[in-house]
Scaffold this motif. Sequence first.
Motif, mmCIF file in Angstrom:
data_model
loop_
_atom_site.group_PDB
_atom_site.id
_atom_site.type_symbol
_atom_site.label_atom_id
_atom_site.label_comp_id
_atom_site.label_asym_id
_atom_site.label_seq_id
_atom_site.Cartn_x
_atom_site.Cartn_y
_atom_site.Cartn_z
ATOM 1 N N ARG A 23 0.829 -1.208 0.000
ATOM 2 C CA ARG A 23 0.000 0.000 0.000
ATOM 3 C C ARG A 23 0.863 1.257 0.000
ATOM 4 O O ARG A 23 0.552 2.240 -0.682
ATOM 5 C CB ARG A 23 -0.920 0.005 1.212
ATOM 6 N N ARG A 24 1.951 1.238 0.766
ATOM 7 C CA ARG A 24 2.821 2.430 0.832
ATOM 8 C C ARG A 24 3.449 2.703 -0.532
ATOM 9 O O ARG A 24 3.536 3.864 -0.959
ATOM 10 C CB ARG A 24 3.902 2.214 1.883
ATOM 11 N N ALA A 25 3.884 1.647 -1.220
ATOM 12 C CA ALA A 25 4.491 1.846 -2.537
ATOM 13 C C ALA A 25 3.489 2.453 -3.514
ATOM 14 O O ALA A 25 3.817 3.373 -4.276
ATOM 15 C CB ALA A 25 5.027 0.516 -3.059
ATOM 16 N N LEU A 26 2.256 1.947 -3.500
ATOM 17 C CA LEU A 26 1.236 2.481 -4.402
ATOM 18 C C LEU A 26 0.835 3.896 -4.014
ATOM 19 O O LEU A 26 0.553 4.740 -4.881
ATOM 20 C CB LEU A 26 0.011 1.560 -4.400
ATOM 21 N N ALA A 27 0.796 4.175 -2.707
ATOM 22 C CA ALA A 27 0.412 5.511 -2.258
ATOM 23 C C ALA A 27 1.439 6.549 -2.688
ATOM 24 O O ALA A 27 1.090 7.708 -2.969
ATOM 25 C CB ALA A 27 0.245 5.536 -0.746
ATOM 26 N N MET A 28 2.712 6.169 -2.744
ATOM 27 C CA MET A 28 3.752 7.121 -3.131
ATOM 28 C C MET A 28 3.626 7.555 -4.583
ATOM 29 O O MET A 28 4.102 8.640 -4.956
ATOM 30 C CB MET A 28 5.140 6.506 -2.892
ATOM 31 N N VAL A 29 3.033 6.733 -5.420
ATOM 32 C CA VAL A 29 2.884 7.083 -6.836
ATOM 33 C C VAL A 29 1.413 7.300 -7.185
ATOM 34 O O VAL A 29 1.040 7.299 -8.364
ATOM 35 C CB VAL A 29 3.501 5.989 -7.732
ATOM 36 N N GLU A 30 0.585 7.453 -6.138
ATOM 37 C CA GLU A 30 -0.845 7.710 -6.311
ATOM 38 C C GLU A 30 -1.516 6.653 -7.185
ATOM 39 O O GLU A 30 -2.344 6.959 -8.042
ATOM 40 C CB GLU A 30 -1.057 9.110 -6.906
ATOM 41 N N GLY A 31 -1.122 5.409 -6.973
ATOM 42 C CA GLY A 31 -1.766 4.290 -7.645
ATOM 43 C C GLY A 31 -1.237 3.978 -9.017
ATOM 44 O O GLY A 31 -1.642 2.962 -9.625
ATOM 45 N N ASP A 32 -0.330 4.756 -9.555
ATOM 46 C CA ASP A 32 0.227 4.506 -10.894
ATOM 47 C C ASP A 32 1.490 3.666 -10.742
ATOM 48 O O ASP A 32 2.591 4.201 -10.555
ATOM 49 C CB ASP A 32 0.536 5.829 -11.581
ATOM 50 N N ALA A 177 10.444 -2.023 10.459
ATOM 51 C CA ALA A 177 10.657 -0.585 10.365
ATOM 52 C C ALA A 177 11.679 -0.236 9.290
ATOM 53 O O ALA A 177 11.477 0.698 8.494
ATOM 54 C CB ALA A 177 11.103 -0.040 11.724
ATOM 55 N N LEU A 178 12.793 -0.961 9.247
ATOM 56 C CA LEU A 178 13.840 -0.664 8.258
ATOM 57 C C LEU A 178 13.331 -0.867 6.840
ATOM 58 O O LEU A 178 13.558 -0.038 5.947
ATOM 59 C CB LEU A 178 15.061 -1.541 8.525
ATOM 60 N N ALA A 179 12.642 -2.001 6.596
ATOM 61 C CA ALA A 179 12.158 -2.287 5.251
ATOM 62 C C ALA A 179 11.046 -1.321 4.846
ATOM 63 O O ALA A 179 10.984 -0.869 3.696
ATOM 64 C CB ALA A 179 11.655 -3.731 5.176
ATOM 65 N N PHE A 180 10.174 -0.980 5.791
ATOM 66 C CA PHE A 180 9.065 -0.071 5.484
ATOM 67 C C PHE A 180 9.588 1.323 5.166
ATOM 68 O O PHE A 180 9.094 2.011 4.262
ATOM 69 C CB PHE A 180 8.103 -0.036 6.675
ATOM 70 N N ARG A 181 10.614 1.741 5.903
ATOM 71 C CA ARG A 181 11.183 3.075 5.684
ATOM 72 C C ARG A 181 11.934 3.161 4.363
ATOM 73 O O ARG A 181 12.020 4.237 3.761
ATOM 74 C CB ARG A 181 12.112 3.404 6.842
ATOM 75 N N ALA A 182 12.481 2.032 3.901
ATOM 76 C CA ALA A 182 13.274 2.036 2.668
ATOM 77 C C ALA A 182 12.422 2.100 1.412
ATOM 78 O O ALA A 182 12.949 2.296 0.312
ATOM 79 C CB ALA A 182 14.169 0.791 2.624
ATOM 80 N N ILE A 183 11.111 1.938 1.528
ATOM 81 C CA ILE A 183 10.236 1.922 0.352
ATOM 82 C C ILE A 183 10.232 3.292 -0.307
ATOM 83 O O ILE A 183 10.016 4.327 0.344
ATOM 84 C CB ILE A 183 8.804 1.507 0.746
ATOM 85 N N ALA A 184 10.476 3.289 -1.605
ATOM 86 C CA ALA A 184 10.471 4.509 -2.408
ATOM 87 C C ALA A 184 10.229 4.109 -3.853
ATOM 88 O O ALA A 184 10.525 2.961 -4.238
ATOM 89 C CB ALA A 184 11.784 5.286 -2.268
ATOM 90 N N PRO A 185 9.709 4.991 -4.686
ATOM 91 C CA PRO A 185 9.438 4.604 -6.085
ATOM 92 C C PRO A 185 10.669 4.098 -6.821
ATOM 93 O O PRO A 185 10.571 3.182 -7.650
ATOM 94 C CB PRO A 185 8.917 5.910 -6.703
ATOM 95 N N ALA A 186 11.829 4.660 -6.537
ATOM 96 C CA ALA A 186 13.049 4.239 -7.237
ATOM 97 C C ALA A 186 13.761 3.085 -6.547
ATOM 98 O O ALA A 186 14.784 2.597 -7.050
ATOM 99 C CB ALA A 186 14.007 5.427 -7.353
ATOM 100 N N PHE A 187 13.242 2.627 -5.416
ATOM 101 C CA PHE A 187 13.917 1.542 -4.686
ATOM 102 C C PHE A 187 13.788 0.225 -5.470
ATOM 103 O O PHE A 187 12.693 -0.139 -5.928
ATOM 104 C CB PHE A 187 13.298 1.384 -3.306
ATOM 105 N N ARG A 188 14.877 -0.488 -5.606
ATOM 106 C CA ARG A 188 14.900 -1.726 -6.393
ATOM 107 C C ARG A 188 14.448 -2.904 -5.525
ATOM 108 O O ARG A 188 15.242 -3.745 -5.112
ATOM 109 C CB ARG A 188 16.292 -1.972 -6.947
#
Length: 493
Positions: A23-32, A177-188
């Motif tokens: 959900r966090r990954a999708l929320a960061m890109v507004e579902g795209d 916490a570490l994995a959740f914080r590392a989530i970002a659109p460019a994260f591999r």
Amino acid sequence: MTTTTLLALILILAAAGWILGRRRALAMVEGDQRQLHSLPNYYGWQVAIFVMVPAFALLALWLAIQPFAVNMGISDMIPEERVAQAGSRALVMADVRRLAGGLDTAQAAGVLTAEEARGLSVEANDIRDRLAQAGVALGSAVDAVTLRAAQRYRQLAGWGDLARNIAVIVVAVAGFALAFRAIAPAFRARNTVERAVRYLLIFAAFIAVLTTVGIFLSLIFNTVKFLGLYPAEDFFLGLNWNPSFSGRGGGSELGILPLLWGTLYISFVALVVAVPIGLMAAIYLAEYASKKVRTYAKPALEILAGIPTIVYGLFALVTVGPLLVDVFGRGGLLGVNWMQGGTAVMTAGLVMGIMLIPFVSSLSDDIINSVPQSMRDGSLGIGATHSETVRQVVMPAALPGIVGAVLLAASRAIGETMIVVLGAGAAARLSLNPFDAMTTVTAKIVSQLTGDSDFSSPEALVAFALGITLFVITLGLNVFALYIVRRYREQYE
């Protein structure tokens, strides 16, 4: 908190991490999700893996180390007089662990209060009666030393369990916490998950290899210890098997040759039964049976491989043995007196042969089907009949693989236990009569380690020497069989 509850808590946290990470990954890109480097599921799996892997690793390590640490913590509480009285420190420690578990059971049953179980205010001569009320049976007398050690054992184990639960939960939450914080659109995330899965697969393969090495080393060390107590020449060349434990009269004769003879004789009879039937069944299914017949016949034949060996043993004891006595025994149909009882080489060999039929049939069927169709077409093209093609082209081409299948079945027969225990008897003898009762290496391994055995005696350690001998024989057969099959596959694939 029990270990099961802790495991469930970790899995729940991992599931929550998968959902929230996705959900966090999708929320960061507004579902795209096209703006994400990886698919959304990879971000969820990244969080779940960071929760589960470190927590499970720490839990497994803790469960492996804690018993040793607790034992070391109470070992000094056992005086040497108590050790000498029991025979060994290991036996005293076993009594302590059994008493500690009994105190937990008695407290749960309401026979002991929490204060009594924790402080052991109950007198030593009264504790057995209290535990008996809770259905706990102790193997030896309960004295003050054992009571104090049991109380300390429960205390250390309780502290260890509490520290384990806290440490595992902290590690799981930190991973979350570490994995959740590392989530970002460019994260591999895909690269991270695939790398973690690869390491897990490598670890699984390493555990499998390490387990095999551990089994082999345990056999080797105990065999060396046995050969230090009993002459190797008498063991490998002895013609008599007559173990006699301390206090039960006389010395022991531990010659392995009668056991090897019984093992090989019963395996030979089994292969005489299994190889012709299994091979002919494989030829029919591969070359002559219609597709409809093969669809039903092959699974029906392979059902034999799924029957537990104890069922085969009971079949040998109850049905096959008495039937053979009715034919070959005194007053039987043939009027001969070859068979004195239902347990014999022939009884175990026939039933074991039935058990091996699907091994030979399935492996041979696969090998025959792997022969290139071009070889069949060439033979038929020059005028050979179907039967001639099978006999003179297909079978010679498949022969190396079939030999490998037979050797694999032989190694399976050599390692069989329950059919031999119930169908062949317990007599260790050198005889050519297939209607005599004999025994095998596996059956004697079971008997030598059953009951109250002193593992410092040759009569108990001989089981490991028997095991390493059997291990070498079956390993040699398996290696030879795989070598033949590999050569065959390299030739035709």
